[in-house]
Design a protein around this motif. Structure first.
Motif, PDB file in Angstrom:
ATOM      1  N   ALA A  38      44.545  46.969  51.423  1.00 37.29           N
ATOM      2  CA  ALA A  38      44.264  48.117  52.286  1.00 37.29           C
ATOM      3  C   ALA A  38      44.319  49.403  51.472  1.00 37.29           C
ATOM      4  CB  ALA A  38      45.258  48.179  53.445  1.00 37.29           C
ATOM      5  N   GLU A  44      44.726  56.452  55.621  1.00 35.78           N
ATOM      6  CA  GLU A  44      45.543  55.275  55.925  1.00 35.78           C
ATOM      7  C   GLU A  44      46.984  55.673  56.203  1.00 35.78           C
ATOM      8  OE1 GLU A  44      46.203  51.016  56.381  1.00 35.78           O
ATOM      9  OE2 GLU A  44      44.600  52.474  56.730  1.00 35.78           O
ATOM     10  N   ARG A  47      47.069  56.616  59.681  1.00 35.94           N
ATOM     11  CA  ARG A  47      47.037  55.437  60.552  1.00 35.94           C
ATOM     12  C   ARG A  47      48.417  54.798  60.654  1.00 35.94           C
ATOM     13  NH1 ARG A  47      46.968  50.129  60.953  1.00 35.94           N
ATOM     14  NH2 ARG A  47      47.242  49.719  58.731  1.00 35.94           N
ATOM     15  N   ILE A  51      50.515  53.993  64.041  1.00 39.30           N
ATOM     16  CA  ILE A  51      51.049  52.699  64.468  1.00 39.30           C
ATOM     17  C   ILE A  51      52.563  52.774  64.623  1.00 39.30           C
ATOM     18  CG2 ILE A  51      51.239  51.740  62.128  1.00 39.30           C
ATOM     19  CD1 ILE A  51      50.404  49.827  65.382  1.00 39.30           C
ATOM     20  N   TYR A 196      38.678  38.423  58.728  1.00 39.57           N
ATOM     21  CA  TYR A 196      39.860  39.044  58.133  1.00 39.57           C
ATOM     22  C   TYR A 196      40.862  37.971  57.710  1.00 39.57           C
ATOM     23  CZ  TYR A 196      44.067  41.789  57.478  1.00 39.57           C
ATOM     24  OH  TYR A 196      45.203  42.340  56.937  1.00 39.57           O
ATOM     25  N   ASN A 252      44.592  53.805  66.375  1.00 39.72           N
ATOM     26  CA  ASN A 252      45.023  52.891  65.321  1.00 39.72           C
ATOM     27  C   ASN A 252      44.032  51.750  65.147  1.00 39.72           C
ATOM     28  OD1 ASN A 252      46.847  51.243  63.569  1.00 39.72           O
ATOM     29  ND2 ASN A 252      47.027  50.009  65.437  1.00 39.72           N
ATOM     30  N   ARG A 255      40.774  52.750  63.473  1.00 42.23           N
ATOM     31  CA  ARG A 255      40.967  52.977  62.043  1.00 42.23           C
ATOM     32  C   ARG A 255      41.176  51.665  61.277  1.00 42.23           C
ATOM     33  NH1 ARG A 255      43.217  58.404  60.661  1.00 42.23           N
ATOM     34  NH2 ARG A 255      42.988  59.774  62.465  1.00 42.23           N
ATOM     35  N   LEU A 256      42.017  50.777  61.814  1.00 47.91           N
ATOM     36  CA  LEU A 256      42.354  49.571  61.053  1.00 47.91           C
ATOM     37  C   LEU A 256      41.186  48.600  60.954  1.00 47.91           C
ATOM     38  CD1 LEU A 256      42.990  46.656  62.693  1.00 47.91           C
ATOM     39  CD2 LEU A 256      44.892  47.991  63.575  1.00 47.91           C
ATOM     40  N   SER A 259      39.681  50.090  57.839  1.00 46.73           N
ATOM     41  CA  SER A 259      40.487  50.198  56.616  1.00 46.73           C
ATOM     42  C   SER A 259      40.974  48.846  56.111  1.00 46.73           C
ATOM     43  CB  SER A 259      41.666  51.146  56.829  1.00 46.73           C
ATOM     44  OG  SER A 259      42.596  50.616  57.751  1.00 46.73           O
ATOM     45  N   LEU A 260      41.361  47.948  57.004  1.00 47.90           N
ATOM     46  CA  LEU A 260      41.857  46.648  56.564  1.00 47.90           C
ATOM     47  C   LEU A 260      40.737  45.737  56.076  1.00 47.90           C
ATOM     48  CD1 LEU A 260      44.647  45.674  59.135  1.00 47.90           C
ATOM     49  CD2 LEU A 260      44.795  47.083  57.074  1.00 47.90           C
TER      50      LEU A 260
END
Length: 335
Positions: A38, A44, A47, A51, A196, A252, A255-256, A259-260
């Motif tokens: 990540a 990030e 983020r 979270i 993922y 969150n 964004r994730l 980003s992840l």
């Protein structure tokens, strides 16, 4: 603790070197060593702060789950933005709080005086003194702990806890579920989840969240308890508490999903950045759609080290990042 207990050493530049992939900034050490996929940029970090606030809502403001009448030393594994560690340090000003992470620069420049942020790779054996901490917090570490490291990671946590000390673990299982069964494998959100989980292997165990209880028990913890909590991906729930939780979590999630995924999907699965962006955009729409009632399962697990309240001192040598990106870096020696 006075300055005579602190020994200034340079922070190894290996840990602060970054590289840009698809307009996001990553830690070079993490990518080169397969530690973490990540980003480590300000987006990030924001983020991670979001979270943390989501978890505060989920846990109704409780930072520490087990019964802890006295806190003297607390360790956080993987402090990230340092939000949890800062809150604990402020809530327990006489407690020494130590945070460990491989990347220091997502933490704020100013931290409480009783918080010590140290740089280290948790995939390496811990050299903290045995029987040292009252509590160890491990949250969202599944993306950072090597798949073959978990047994030794749990053993390390058990060893550094004082007899009677507690470990608490929180992990999200990033396999999107539907509260009413309408989300299928043909939907983008489930496609994102399956890709993922696939992209992390064999470096990571993407199903680590499901195994925390067994790992903790196998390591020798007692009074082990596990709880499964539904984390809505948006405000679809008719329950006021879950609705508010979903509303808070929406940012969150948006964004994730990007980003992840951007590094492992492109570099490990061979997807193009355009294909990743399209999948993320579709997954965001489905996460927001109240008809799907989408959520991530969150697993919370606590366990106690057998024994009483014994406590001993020891020594630990780490690179320490205390109060600023350009400030002193220290190695704190304990005797």
């Amino acid at each position: 603790m006075d300055d005579s207990d602190l020994q200034t050493v340079p922070l190894d530049n290996t840990y602060v070197e970054t590289v840009v992939h698809h307009d996001r900034e990553f830690q070079r050490y993490a990518l080169d060593n397969g530690v973490y996929f990540a980003p480590v940029d300000e987006d990030e970090a924001e983020r991670l702060r979001i979270i943390h606030n989501v978890f505060n809502r989920m846990f109704e403001g409780r930072l520490i789950f087990p019964p802890m009448p006295q806190l003297r030393r607390v360790l956080e594994c993987g402090f990230g933005s340092a939000s949890w560690a800062i809150d604990v340090a402020e809530q327990y000003p006489t407690c020494e709080v130590i945070g460990i992470d491989i990347y220091p620069n997502m933490a704020p420049e100013i931290i409480p005086p009783n918080l010590n942020l140290q740089v280290d790779d948790l995939n390496r054996p811990s050299t903290f003194a045995s029987n040292h901490f009252d509590l160890v917090n491990s949250r969202l570490m599944a993306g950072g702990i090597h798949s073959n490291r978990w047994g030794n990671y749990m053993a390390d946590i058990l060893r550094v806890l004082r007899p009677g000390g507690w470990c608490q673990m929180v992990e999200i299982y990033f396999n999107a579920q539907s509260d009413n069964g309408t989300l299928t494998d043909n939907h983008a959100l489930r496609t994102w989840s399956s890709r993922y989980l696939q992209s992390l292997q064999p470096y990571k165990d993407p199903r680590a969240a499901l195994q925390l209880q067994n790992w903790m028990t196998d390591a020798g913890f007692v009074e082990v308890e596990r709880r499964l909590i539904i984390l809505p991906l948006s405000g679809w729930s008719s329950d006021p508490r879950d609705h508010d939780l979903g509303v808070a979590n929406r940012d969150n999630v948006h964004r994730l999903l990007a980003s992840l995924a951007i590094y492992p999907f492109t570099e490990r699965l061979g997807m193009t950045p355009a294909d990743v962006q399209l999948l993320v955009a579709q997954a965001r729409i489905e996460a927001d759609n109240p008809a799907f009632k989408a959520y991530f399962p969150v697993y919370v697990c606590i366990g106690r080290k057998p024994g009483g309240s014994g406590h001993s001192k020891g020594s630990r040598h780490h690179h320490s990042h205390r109060s600023g990106r350009n400030g002193d870096t220290r190695k704190r020696a304990r005797t």
